[in-house]
Design a protein around this motif. Sequence first.
Motif, PDB file in Angstrom:
ATOM      1  N   VAL A 276       0.821  -1.206   0.000  1.00 47.55           N
ATOM      2  CA  VAL A 276       0.000   0.000   0.000  1.00 47.55           C
ATOM      3  C   VAL A 276       0.854   1.255   0.000  1.00 47.55           C
ATOM      4  CG1 VAL A 276      -1.826   1.274   1.191  1.00 47.55           C
ATOM      5  CG2 VAL A 276      -1.884  -1.230   1.154  1.00 47.55           C
ATOM      6  N   GLU A 277       1.654   1.459   1.063  1.00 45.96           N
ATOM      7  CA  GLU A 277       2.454   2.679   1.138  1.00 45.96           C
ATOM      8  C   GLU A 277       3.549   2.529   2.182  1.00 45.96           C
ATOM      9  OE1 GLU A 277       0.526   6.147   2.771  1.00 45.96           O
ATOM     10  OE2 GLU A 277      -1.074   4.906   3.620  1.00 45.96           O
ATOM     11  N   THR A 278       4.449   3.526   2.201  1.00 48.23           N
ATOM     12  CA  THR A 278       5.548   3.577   3.163  1.00 48.23           C
ATOM     13  C   THR A 278       5.521   4.923   3.881  1.00 48.23           C
ATOM     14  OG1 THR A 278       6.913   2.147   1.776  1.00 48.23           O
ATOM     15  CG2 THR A 278       8.044   3.421   3.464  1.00 48.23           C
ATOM     16  N   LEU A 279       5.762   4.890   5.195  1.00 44.13           N
ATOM     17  CA  LEU A 279       5.783   6.090   6.025  1.00 44.13           C
ATOM     18  C   LEU A 279       7.169   6.254   6.618  1.00 44.13           C
ATOM     19  CD1 LEU A 279       2.414   5.408   7.899  1.00 44.13           C
ATOM     20  CD2 LEU A 279       2.736   6.791   5.846  1.00 44.13           C
ATOM     21  N   PHE A 280       7.633   7.504   6.665  1.00 42.20           N
ATOM     22  CA  PHE A 280       8.957   7.798   7.222  1.00 42.20           C
ATOM     23  C   PHE A 280       8.817   8.830   8.334  1.00 42.20           C
ATOM     24  CE2 PHE A 280       9.789   6.484   2.852  1.00 42.20           C
ATOM     25  CZ  PHE A 280      10.791   5.545   3.028  1.00 42.20           C
ATOM     26  N   GLY A 281       9.763   8.784   9.265  1.00 43.14           N
ATOM     27  CA  GLY A 281       9.747   9.759  10.350  1.00 43.14           C
ATOM     28  C   GLY A 281      10.776   9.485  11.420  1.00 43.14           C
ATOM     29  N   ARG A 294      -8.372   1.274  15.003  1.00 43.76           N
ATOM     30  CA  ARG A 294      -8.307   2.474  14.177  1.00 43.76           C
ATOM     31  C   ARG A 294      -7.284   2.293  13.067  1.00 43.76           C
ATOM     32  NH1 ARG A 294      -8.244   7.726  18.238  1.00 43.76           N
ATOM     33  NH2 ARG A 294     -10.309   7.433  19.162  1.00 43.76           N
ATOM     34  N   GLU A 295      -7.428   3.126  12.044  1.00 45.64           N
ATOM     35  CA  GLU A 295      -6.486   3.050  10.936  1.00 45.64           C
ATOM     36  C   GLU A 295      -5.234   3.861  11.282  1.00 45.64           C
ATOM     37  OE1 GLU A 295      -6.581   3.222   6.029  1.00 45.64           O
ATOM     38  OE2 GLU A 295      -8.259   3.970   7.214  1.00 45.64           O
ATOM     39  N   CYS A 296      -4.547   3.361  12.293  1.00 48.61           N
ATOM     40  CA  CYS A 296      -3.299   3.988  12.724  1.00 48.61           C
ATOM     41  C   CYS A 296      -2.488   2.938  13.474  1.00 48.61           C
ATOM     42  CB  CYS A 296      -3.549   5.206  13.613  1.00 48.61           C
ATOM     43  SG  CYS A 296      -4.401   4.824  15.150  1.00 48.61           S
ATOM     44  N   CYS A 297      -1.227   3.238  13.684  1.00 46.35           N
ATOM     45  CA  CYS A 297      -0.354   2.316  14.401  1.00 46.35           C
ATOM     46  C   CYS A 297       0.582   3.125  15.285  1.00 46.35           C
ATOM     47  CB  CYS A 297       0.436   1.420  13.445  1.00 46.35           C
ATOM     48  SG  CYS A 297       1.549   2.307  12.338  1.00 46.35           S
ATOM     49  N   VAL A 298       1.176   2.428  16.259  1.00 40.48           N
ATOM     50  CA  VAL A 298       2.086   3.049  17.210  1.00 40.48           C
ATOM     51  C   VAL A 298       3.445   2.382  17.083  1.00 40.48           C
ATOM     52  CG1 VAL A 298       2.527   3.545  19.639  1.00 40.48           C
ATOM     53  CG2 VAL A 298       0.178   3.524  18.780  1.00 40.48           C
ATOM     54  N   LYS A 311      -1.097   8.278  11.728  1.00 37.57           N
ATOM     55  CA  LYS A 311      -2.454   8.359  11.204  1.00 37.57           C
ATOM     56  C   LYS A 311      -2.381   8.096   9.700  1.00 37.57           C
ATOM     57  CE  LYS A 311      -3.983  11.638  14.731  1.00 37.57           C
ATOM     58  NZ  LYS A 311      -4.624  12.966  14.986  1.00 37.57           N
ATOM     59  N   ILE A 312      -2.765   6.888   9.331  1.00 41.09           N
ATOM     60  CA  ILE A 312      -2.546   6.445   7.956  1.00 41.09           C
ATOM     61  C   ILE A 312      -3.334   7.275   6.933  1.00 41.09           C
ATOM     62  CG2 ILE A 312      -2.527   4.446   6.429  1.00 41.09           C
ATOM     63  CD1 ILE A 312      -0.666   4.228   8.872  1.00 41.09           C
ATOM     64  N   PRO A 313      -4.647   7.503   7.096  1.00 38.46           N
ATOM     65  CA  PRO A 313      -5.375   8.248   6.051  1.00 38.46           C
ATOM     66  C   PRO A 313      -4.855   9.674   5.872  1.00 38.46           C
ATOM     67  CG  PRO A 313      -6.897   7.116   7.526  1.00 38.46           C
ATOM     68  CD  PRO A 313      -5.551   7.038   8.154  1.00 38.46           C
ATOM     69  N   GLU A 314      -4.527  10.320   7.019  1.00 36.62           N
ATOM     70  CA  GLU A 314      -4.041  11.695   6.928  1.00 36.62           C
ATOM     71  C   GLU A 314      -2.571  11.791   6.545  1.00 36.62           C
ATOM     72  OE1 GLU A 314      -5.565  10.378   9.439  1.00 36.62           O
ATOM     73  OE2 GLU A 314      -7.375  11.508   9.943  1.00 36.62           O
ATOM     74  N   GLU A 315      -1.890  10.649   6.562  1.00 39.66           N
ATOM     75  CA  GLU A 315      -0.452  10.611   6.295  1.00 39.66           C
ATOM     76  C   GLU A 315       0.292  11.578   7.227  1.00 39.66           C
ATOM     77  OE1 GLU A 315       0.321  11.279   2.193  1.00 39.66           O
ATOM     78  OE2 GLU A 315      -0.642   9.421   1.525  1.00 39.66           O
TER      79      GLU A 315
END
Length: 462
Positions: A276-281, A294-298, A311-315
């Motif tokens: 689906v996608e990749t998140l960085f931070g 919820r559509e989020c992870c910790v 927050k996955i939908p809001e990126e």
Amino acid sequence: MSATAAARKRGKPASGAGAGAGAGKRRRKADSAGDRGKSKGGGKMNEEISSDSESESLAPRKPEEEEEEELEETAQEKKLRLAKLYLEQLRQQEEEKAEARAFEEDQVAGRLKEDVLEQRGRLQKLVAKEIQAPASADIRVLRGHQLSITCLVITPDDSAIFSAAKDCTVIKWSVESGRKLHVIPRAKKGAEGKPPGHSSHVLCMAISSDGKYLASGDRSKLILIWEAQSCQHLYTFTGHRDAVSGLAFRRGTHQLYSTSHDRSVKVWNVAENSYVETLFGHQDAVAALDALSRECCVTAGGRDGTVRVWKIPEESQLVFYGGLPCQWGLHGSVALWGLSKKRPLALQREAHGLRGEPGLEQPFWISSVAALLNTDLVATGSHSSCVRLWQCGEGFRQLDLLCDIPLVGFINSLKFSSSGDFLVAGVGQEHRLGRWWRIKEARNSVCIIPLRRVPVPPAAGS
């Protein structure tokens, strides 16, 4: 008095001597009849007795007729009584159905309320005070791995446990019998056409909330997807540039989150076998990851000292700074967080004590943490020869120690069962990420720790 007058008086015609003779004969007959009556007095008495008995036997016949009349009346009364009883039973049944419907509605309403509170992260059940410390003899030890256990998961129905280790194997255990149900062996590097498996240390696992899919990640940057029931390999996800350190399914879905030492978080759709996608931070290797409905992870970063809510939908992401190199780990501290503040609500330093010589003491590393979902019960593991149970204080403002459960070795993984009836610990002679120490007396095993609850008596005056 003349004979004629006497005859008239008796009402008989008199004709001289013949009439007198007839009267004499009648007297004699009467006397003889009297004598016969006297001689037969016993028989007459018997006749009288029999007539009395007949009268006695006939006497109840009149009440029987009356009883028949009464029976006819009670039959009508019985019909009326049965009709009233039937109506009363119908009324009671309707009342019971109404009570059952109200109870079900209350249950549904309570469940919906719990679901809403759970989605908002506000559901909390106070169970920690009811937990009784188990005895060492009650702990079941399952042995099958050759090297240290690194991770484990429990199926949603609490019937089976999946464990993985540094020996690159995955074993499925039966909770009830403690027997091996299936073993996924180590795969040799470069071996084609052979059953798939891991060829390096398995560091993390996750199972979907419906118990259909099992995901496992290793040091070789691979994520393998299995059918949990049969342990059949389905897919292999690639894309991470370093060891996969954390996996979690979103509750109620087949959406998978993964994190790695490459500092990224990736989102996958297991049902469609797609990325689906990749998140960085994160600024350093990510140590762990978890998710709920919820559509989020910790994620908990290692040395960058942050905890992040993605927050996955809001990126977007919320960043929480702990001021420590890690939230549980090298400094031996356990931090309790809330979404409304950027700092820990509670911080327990040196949660498992200190080790080393006087003047050179160092805290025991925290190697695993687990929380019973929606409760105030938390468990932590180290290599301090025990697992510790904690209670989250009111408002999550403090952590209070409940009890120590003796276990020798590195507690590399902890998981509570869905029901909260037992806690599973993955024990090894070495830490899951390295070989800094080796505890020879420890056993590489899966330990099932029963959690018995003792109801707390109500406070005086409550």
